[in-house]
Design an enzyme around this catalytic site. Structure first.
Site, PDB file in Angstrom:
ATOM      1  N   HIS A 184      -2.678  11.944  -2.802  1.00 58.07           N
ATOM      2  CA  HIS A 184      -2.188  10.692  -3.403  1.00 58.07           C
ATOM      3  C   HIS A 184      -3.266   9.614  -3.483  1.00 58.07           C
ATOM      4  O   HIS A 184      -3.015   8.538  -4.014  1.00 58.07           O
ATOM      5  CB  HIS A 184      -1.003  10.173  -2.580  1.00 58.07           C
ATOM      6  CG  HIS A 184      -1.395   9.861  -1.159  1.00 58.07           C
ATOM      7  ND1 HIS A 184      -1.647  10.846  -0.230  1.00 58.07           N
ATOM      8  CD2 HIS A 184      -1.632   8.691  -0.537  1.00 58.07           C
ATOM      9  CE1 HIS A 184      -2.002  10.272   0.912  1.00 58.07           C
ATOM     10  NE2 HIS A 184      -1.995   8.974   0.760  1.00 58.07           N
ATOM     11  N   ASP A 185      -4.426   9.867  -2.909  1.00 58.68           N
ATOM     12  CA  ASP A 185      -5.521   8.894  -2.967  1.00 58.68           C
ATOM     13  C   ASP A 185      -6.501   9.296  -4.070  1.00 58.68           C
ATOM     14  O   ASP A 185      -6.297  10.283  -4.765  1.00 58.68           O
ATOM     15  CB  ASP A 185      -6.238   8.836  -1.613  1.00 58.68           C
ATOM     16  CG  ASP A 185      -5.373   8.153  -0.562  1.00 58.68           C
ATOM     17  OD1 ASP A 185      -4.628   7.222  -0.923  1.00 58.68           O
ATOM     18  OD2 ASP A 185      -5.440   8.557   0.620  1.00 58.68           O
ATOM     19  N   GLN A 205      -2.799  -5.557   5.491  1.00 55.09           N
ATOM     20  CA  GLN A 205      -2.608  -4.544   6.534  1.00 55.09           C
ATOM     21  C   GLN A 205      -3.429  -4.871   7.782  1.00 55.09           C
ATOM     22  O   GLN A 205      -4.475  -4.248   8.020  1.00 55.09           O
ATOM     23  CB  GLN A 205      -3.024  -3.160   6.006  1.00 55.09           C
ATOM     24  CG  GLN A 205      -2.107  -2.610   4.935  1.00 55.09           C
ATOM     25  CD  GLN A 205      -2.767  -1.497   4.156  1.00 55.09           C
ATOM     26  OE1 GLN A 205      -3.772  -1.705   3.500  1.00 55.09           O
ATOM     27  NE2 GLN A 205      -2.221  -0.310   4.231  1.00 55.09           N
ATOM     28  N   GLU A 263      -6.393  12.926   9.441  1.00 51.45           N
ATOM     29  CA  GLU A 263      -7.016  12.441   8.219  1.00 51.45           C
ATOM     30  C   GLU A 263      -8.277  11.704   8.641  1.00 51.45           C
ATOM     31  O   GLU A 263      -8.228  10.552   9.065  1.00 51.45           O
ATOM     32  CB  GLU A 263      -6.108  11.488   7.448  1.00 51.45           C
ATOM     33  CG  GLU A 263      -6.668  11.210   6.063  1.00 51.45           C
ATOM     34  CD  GLU A 263      -6.638   9.744   5.608  1.00 51.45           C
ATOM     35  OE1 GLU A 263      -6.950   9.497   4.434  1.00 51.45           O
ATOM     36  OE2 GLU A 263      -6.335   8.862   6.412  1.00 51.45           O
ATOM     37  N   ASP A 318      -2.686   9.168   9.895  1.00 50.48           N
ATOM     38  CA  ASP A 318      -3.377   8.367   8.888  1.00 50.48           C
ATOM     39  C   ASP A 318      -4.565   7.614   9.489  1.00 50.48           C
ATOM     40  O   ASP A 318      -4.475   7.074  10.590  1.00 50.48           O
ATOM     41  CB  ASP A 318      -2.360   7.354   8.331  1.00 50.48           C
ATOM     42  CG  ASP A 318      -2.935   6.508   7.224  1.00 50.48           C
ATOM     43  OD1 ASP A 318      -3.277   7.091   6.187  1.00 50.48           O
ATOM     44  OD2 ASP A 318      -3.056   5.284   7.409  1.00 50.48           O
ATOM     45  N   ASP A 325       0.857  -1.180   0.000  1.00 51.00           N
ATOM     46  CA  ASP A 325       0.000   0.000   0.000  1.00 51.00           C
ATOM     47  C   ASP A 325       0.897   1.235   0.000  1.00 51.00           C
ATOM     48  O   ASP A 325       0.695   2.173   0.770  1.00 51.00           O
ATOM     49  CB  ASP A 325      -0.953  -0.012   1.205  1.00 51.00           C
ATOM     50  CG  ASP A 325      -1.986   1.113   1.127  1.00 51.00           C
ATOM     51  OD1 ASP A 325      -2.143   1.698   0.037  1.00 51.00           O
ATOM     52  OD2 ASP A 325      -2.615   1.422   2.155  1.00 51.00           O
ATOM     53  N   TYR A 340     -10.328   5.114  12.752  1.00 50.82           N
ATOM     54  CA  TYR A 340     -10.611   3.671  12.786  1.00 50.82           C
ATOM     55  C   TYR A 340      -9.897   2.879  13.876  1.00 50.82           C
ATOM     56  O   TYR A 340      -9.990   1.651  13.914  1.00 50.82           O
ATOM     57  CB  TYR A 340     -10.256   3.064  11.412  1.00 50.82           C
ATOM     58  CG  TYR A 340     -10.872   3.826  10.268  1.00 50.82           C
ATOM     59  CD1 TYR A 340     -12.253   3.928  10.167  1.00 50.82           C
ATOM     60  CD2 TYR A 340     -10.084   4.482   9.321  1.00 50.82           C
ATOM     61  CE1 TYR A 340     -12.837   4.661   9.143  1.00 50.82           C
ATOM     62  CE2 TYR A 340     -10.656   5.206   8.290  1.00 50.82           C
ATOM     63  CZ  TYR A 340     -12.032   5.300   8.202  1.00 50.82           C
ATOM     64  OH  TYR A 340     -12.606   6.021   7.206  1.00 50.82           O
ATOM     65  N   LEU A 341      -9.170   3.546  14.762  1.00 51.34           N
ATOM     66  CA  LEU A 341      -8.284   2.818  15.673  1.00 51.34           C
ATOM     67  C   LEU A 341      -9.002   1.871  16.637  1.00 51.34           C
ATOM     68  O   LEU A 341      -8.461   0.831  16.995  1.00 51.34           O
ATOM     69  CB  LEU A 341      -7.440   3.794  16.502  1.00 51.34           C
ATOM     70  CG  LEU A 341      -6.662   4.883  15.743  1.00 51.34           C
ATOM     71  CD1 LEU A 341      -5.686   5.574  16.673  1.00 51.34           C
ATOM     72  CD2 LEU A 341      -5.945   4.340  14.538  1.00 51.34           C
ATOM     73  N   HIS A 393      -2.735   0.270  11.521  1.00 47.92           N
ATOM     74  CA  HIS A 393      -2.395  -1.058  11.028  1.00 47.92           C
ATOM     75  C   HIS A 393      -0.901  -1.147  10.741  1.00 47.92           C
ATOM     76  O   HIS A 393      -0.203  -0.134  10.733  1.00 47.92           O
ATOM     77  CB  HIS A 393      -3.187  -1.353   9.750  1.00 47.92           C
ATOM     78  CG  HIS A 393      -3.159  -0.202   8.793  1.00 47.92           C
ATOM     79  ND1 HIS A 393      -4.146   0.752   8.744  1.00 47.92           N
ATOM     80  CD2 HIS A 393      -2.233   0.202   7.890  1.00 47.92           C
ATOM     81  CE1 HIS A 393      -3.848   1.666   7.846  1.00 47.92           C
ATOM     82  NE2 HIS A 393      -2.685   1.362   7.307  1.00 47.92           N
TER      83      HIS A 393
HETATM   84  C1  BGC Z   1      -3.900   6.766   3.017  1.00 44.01           C
HETATM   85  C2  BGC Z   1      -4.007   5.765   1.916  1.00 44.01           C
HETATM   86  C3  BGC Z   1      -3.813   4.388   2.527  1.00 44.01           C
HETATM   87  C4  BGC Z   1      -4.765   4.163   3.699  1.00 44.01           C
HETATM   88  C5  BGC Z   1      -4.381   2.985   4.506  1.00 44.01           C
HETATM   89  C6  BGC Z   1      -5.099   6.420   3.872  1.00 44.01           C
HETATM   90  O1  BGC Z   1      -5.536   7.341   4.653  1.00 44.01           O
HETATM   91  O2  BGC Z   1      -3.978   8.080   2.544  1.00 44.01           O
HETATM   92  O3  BGC Z   1      -3.110   6.001   0.890  1.00 44.01           O
HETATM   93  O4  BGC Z   1      -4.071   3.419   1.549  1.00 44.01           O
HETATM   94  O5  BGC Z   1      -4.767   5.243   4.563  1.00 44.01           O
HETATM   95  O6  BGC Z   1      -3.239   3.263   5.236  1.00 44.01           O
END
Ligand code: BGC
Length: 558
Positions: free
Chosen positions: A316-317, A176, A250, A208, A68, A212-213, A111
């Protein structure tokens, strides 16, 4: 200490700078192996500093099998050897600081990689101390309300591991596995991870996958109170041990959930503004920006005075369309001409310039908008030259192709044979290196790069007003113009943006408090006059203006 270094110490440095996202792998290859690396970023710091950005966000540089693109870490305390060494990181941070640039990294705490020794130990032995670091199940049916983030690739958040004899939970790819944040050792380890890189000089982290933790049965397993408690602890550690370093969240969530990450200034200093982002594009689709003002009206007050919303157009996503309705999604797809393969998950894997069919005016309009809003703007590498994408590459690799430094077989990205580049170059003639590259745009004053740089410099010259001054939307009736004031102590900046493809003109009364002798901060595409305290403007198609007014002088001085 140089002035640049001392400036770095201001705890609120982040409110006056523009951030630039650097995917190390695709930025610049210093050793000819076809892969971008840390010394490559160091070699391009002058370019970045010249561009006018104030901080760089390095995408994950930790050891990883790159299932990833580095967000699957297999050793938290090592630089991936393809990127260089820890010494290279130190040199990069030092070089950035010496130029007055801040450096933030990515704190990936949800993760790890399936190859991580923690997971390897956990899967092999039920008695391993690492077993409880992950989430296991005999049935793979728990947490059924937790949404799958990559529905195109994963059918379930649970995958059976024959070696472990159980299912393990993963919110993202099956490669992951999620960490079990209820285990105290995990929390300790994540704090250690953060400290390690702060000790190497990083100025903070984009956190990141923040929501979701923690997982709780019967919930969506998103943004639970425990998540906030965890990040408050991280923040308290930063404040106590690394004052001036920052956390950016994020959290691609609803407005209410997203705002909560500021937590009245105790949690994140910056929160990426996912709710407003798709509205920038929908406003283009409608030739009408009203919806942007609507979202800003409901969200701006959510950011405490010591914090800031982080605005971005692309990253980047995929361009995520999670936070809009079905109808709005349909509108997006009607307006933007996209081949079916451009869609991924609930969004679009397309860069900014190709989305707007290579129209520089639209690129500049949206960029000037995120630069004009109160908070922290983020630019995605290559968008300053209007780089394109490659939809034949898998998943989000489409928008992660090598930076186009010049025209040539490797676009000046690497001295390797073109066949060895980490990803192939853009080939669409409209966006390929021959059409869009730094070297050529640097010498042409009408180029996108030149105009972007001008915008960034003007913003930098007025960074206090743009970063922190209050925001006041202007009611311009049914016109396609978005207008607002940024009200500083000594002067105010009037920002106008025409979302229509037609020229537009209009007039509105100036507020009493401004001194009616404006100064235009940008040239081209617009004109204005002031008569009887009324501001009359004309904006070309997709043009914008920034106009400076002194605050009204006291009666005696007047
Ligand atoms: C990142 C992605 C990544 C995902 C899992 C996201 O928030 O920006 O690029 O695939 O987290 O880590």
């Amino acid at each position: 200490m140089s002035p640049a270094e001392s400036d770095l110490r201001s705890p609120e440095w982040f409110r006056s700078v523009v951030f630039y996202e650097v995917p190390i792998r695709a930025f610049y290859d210093s050793n000819g192996d076809g892969i971008g690396d840390l010394p490559g970023v160091l070699a391009k710091l002058d370019y970045l500093s010249d561009l006018g950005v104030g901080a760089i966000w390095l995408l994950p540089f930790y050891r990883s099998p790159w299932n990833d693109d580095g967000y699957d870490i297999s050793n938290h305390y090592e630089v991936d050897p393809r990127f260089g060494t820890i010494d290279d990181l130190d040199r990069l941070v030092e070089g950035a600081h010496a130029r007055g640039l801040r450096v933030i990294g990515d704190l990936v705490t949800n993760h790890v990689s399936i190859e991580h020794p923690w997971f390897q130990a956990a899967r092999k032995d039920r008695a391993s101390p690492y077993r409880p670091w992950f989430l296991w199940s005999d049935t793979g049916t728990e947490f059924s309300r937790a949404r799958r983030i990559f529905p195109d690739f994963e059918k379930s958040n649970w995958t059976f591991d024959p070696e472990a004899g159980q299912y393990y939970f993963h919110r993202f790819f099956a490669t992951q596995p999620d960490l079990n944040h209820d285990h105290p050792a995990v929390e300790e380890e994540m704090l250690k991870f953060a400290r390690f890189w702060l000790d190497h000089g990083l100025d903070g982290f984009r956190c990141d996958a923040a929501p979701y933790l923690f997982k709780r049965e019967g919930t969506t397993c998103q943004s639970l109170p425990e998540v906030h408690t965890f990040f408050q602890k991280v923040r308290a550690m930063l404040d106590a041990e690394y004052p001036g370093s920052i956390l950016i969240s994020e959290a691609n969530q609803s407005v209410a959930e997203t705002v909560a990450y500021f937590d009245a200034g105790h949690e994140f200093q910056e929160v990426l503004h996912f709710p407003v982002m798709p509205n920038f594009y929908l406003a283009l689709a409608e030739n009408n920006p009203r919806r942007i003002l609507d979202v800003l009206r409901t969200t701006l007050s959510g950011a405490p005075a010591s914090c800031g919303w982080a605005y971005f157009l692309r990253n980047h996503d995929e361009l995520s369309l999670e936070q809009v309705s079905e109808d709005e999604r349909a509108l997006f797809f009607r307006y933007f001409p996209l081949p079916p393969e451009a869609r991924v998950h609930l969004g679009v894997r397309r860069r900014l310039a190709p989305l707007v069919a290579g129209d520089d005016s639209s690129v500049l309009l949206l960029t000037a908008l995120v630069l004009g809003l109160p908070g922290c703007p983020y630019l995605y590498y290559g968008d300053e030259i209007g780089m394109g994408d490659r939809l034949d590459l898998p998943d989000r690799d489409a928008v992660r192709t090598p930076m186009q430094w010049e025209n040539g077989p490797t676009a000046g990205f690497s001295s390797a044979d073109p066949s060895r580049l980490t990803r192939p170059l853009v080939t669409d003639p409209k966006f390929a290196p021959a059409a869009r590259n730094v070297a050529e745009q640097e010498t042409a004053t009408r180029s996108l790069l030149w105009r972007m740089r001008t915008l960034l410099r003007v913003r930098a010259a007025h960074s206090t007003v743009f970063g922190s001054a209050t925001f006041e939307g202007i009611d311009l009736g049914s016109t396609p113009v978005l207008g607002f004031w940024r009200r500083g102590q000594e002067y105010q900046i009037l920002c106008l943006y025409n979302f229509s493809v037609q020229p537009v003109s209009g007039a509105f009364p100036l507020p009493e408090r401004v001194w009616a002798s404006p100064v235009e901060l940008l040239r081209g595409g617009h004109s204005s006059t002031v008569t009887d305290h009324t501001f009359q403007y004309r904006l070309g198609p997709r043009a914008f203006s920034w106009t400076l007014f002194l605050c009204r002088q006291p009666r005696t001085a007047a």
